[in-house]
Enzyme design. Structure first.
Site: not given
Length: 360
Positions: A144, A195, A227, A251, A255
């Site tokens: 970001y 990852k 994942d 992020d 959620d």
């Protein structure tokens, strides 16, 4: 207010922001009446409303207010009205800059299942009952904020978008320490999500996380690819205690975790810097489709105020008082529409907020 009053900057923001912040301020005002808490509340502009009024999503006056405050309480920002603006004027850029300017590198997102809301989750009650996860998200680095970034023209006039994912060792060290400190006060288990099978930055993340965790006796560190972590949060969420991860992965996963609890309207968050100053906000957005309809759930914002009391003002006693009041209201059957079931009484934003004040 007295000279020892804690200074709190309130940023209602856009959409449902003012509707959910209003009841939260009422809760804080009530605490001041029934305890020794003393607060000096100020209000500022952030997001789309700030663009409309002053031409910037983070006006310099708001930044000055935030720097001088002990903590910041925020509602929500953004909406379709401002989606067509150039990137630097969009509401989200104001929030990103505020986080960066205040050094708010550690985002704490608890996902706690209130027993009364087990039926509101899309998963079976036996899967989510008793859920208590703390997601620790790195907030001021990663993709970001990485440079270079942009959209450019390449061969034959085709456009190419690009962003940079980068983390320094020091950035990884400090967020893993926050996670380990949190785990030491809980059940002592940290799962670092990355990852590393395809990303070099994740290789470094994993290496640094292992080195830091070795310093914490009684804390166990494990690793999981993002994942798989997403799948495991749905399959067996109670296997997790503390999750620590990057800005982007945190992020998304937080959620996802919100829906385990029944509604994104139930999840608070704290964003902290190294001095303990924090910005506190619900993790949901501005919900422009229900703005002005007295339908938004204020509980995530009220629970964010509880986190403010606990982390920035060092008043865990008062934080527990707020959290207990929320639990009593839920036990009494009052709900906004997002967490309602066949046996509950559906009320509006303001009425649910008043109920929490009365329960205190």
């Amino acid at each position: 207010m007295g000279s020892n009053a804690a200074k709190i900057l309130v940023l209602p923001g856009d959409g449902i922001g003012r509707e959910i912040v209003g009841p939260t301020v009422d809760v804080l005002d009530r605490l001041c009446q029934i305890s020794d808490l003393s607060l000096d509340l100020d209000e500022g502009l952030l997001g789309g409303g700030a663009v409309d009024a002053l031409g910037s999503p983070l006006p310099e006056e708001t930044l000055r207010q935030a720097r001088s405050a002990d903590a910041v309480l925020m509602g929500s920002i953004g909406g379709p009205k401002w989606d067509g603006l150039e990137r630097e004027l969009r509401p989200e850029r104001g929030l990103l800059r505020l986080r960066s300017e205040l050094g708010l590198f550690a985002n704490l997102r608890p996902a706690i299942q209130f027993p009364e809301l087990a039926a509101a989750s899309t998963l079976r009650p036996e899967i989510v009952s008793g859920l208590d996860i703390l997601i620790v998200r790195e907030l001021t680095g990663g993709i970001y904020f990485g440079e270079p970034r942009g959209i450019e023209r390449v061969r034959n006039g085709e456009r190419r978008g690009f962003n940079t994912l980068a983390y320094r060792e020091s950035e990884i060290e400090r967020i893993v320490r926050v996670a380990c400190d949190g785990a030491a006060r809980r059940s002592g288990r940290v799962c670092s999500v990355d990852k590393a099978n395809v990303l070099e930055v994740s290789e470094l993340w994993r290496e640094v996380a292992e080195r830091v965790a070795e310093e914490y006796e009684g804390v166990t560190l494990t690793h999981m690819y993002v994942d798989n972590a997403a799948m495991q949060l749905v399959r067996d969420p109670k296997q997790f205690d503390v999750i620590v991860t990057t800005n982007l992965f945190g992020d998304v996963l937080s959620d996802l975790a919100s829906m385990l609890t029944g509604s994104i309207g139930m999840l608070p968050s704290a964003s902290l810097n190294e001095e303990g100053k924090g910005l506190y906000e619900p993790i949901h957005g501005s919900a422009p489709d229900i703005a002005g309809k007295d339908a938004a759930n204020p509980l995530a914002t009220i629970l964010s105020a509880a986190m403010l009391l606990r982390y920035s003002l060092d008043r865990p006693d008062l934080a527990l008082r707020v959290e207990s009041a929320v639990a009593r209201v839920l036990a009494g059957g009052l709900r906004t529409a997002d967490i309602a079931d066949a046996d509950s009484e559906v009320v509006g934003t303001a009425a649910l907020g008043r109920a929490v004040v009365q329960a205190m």
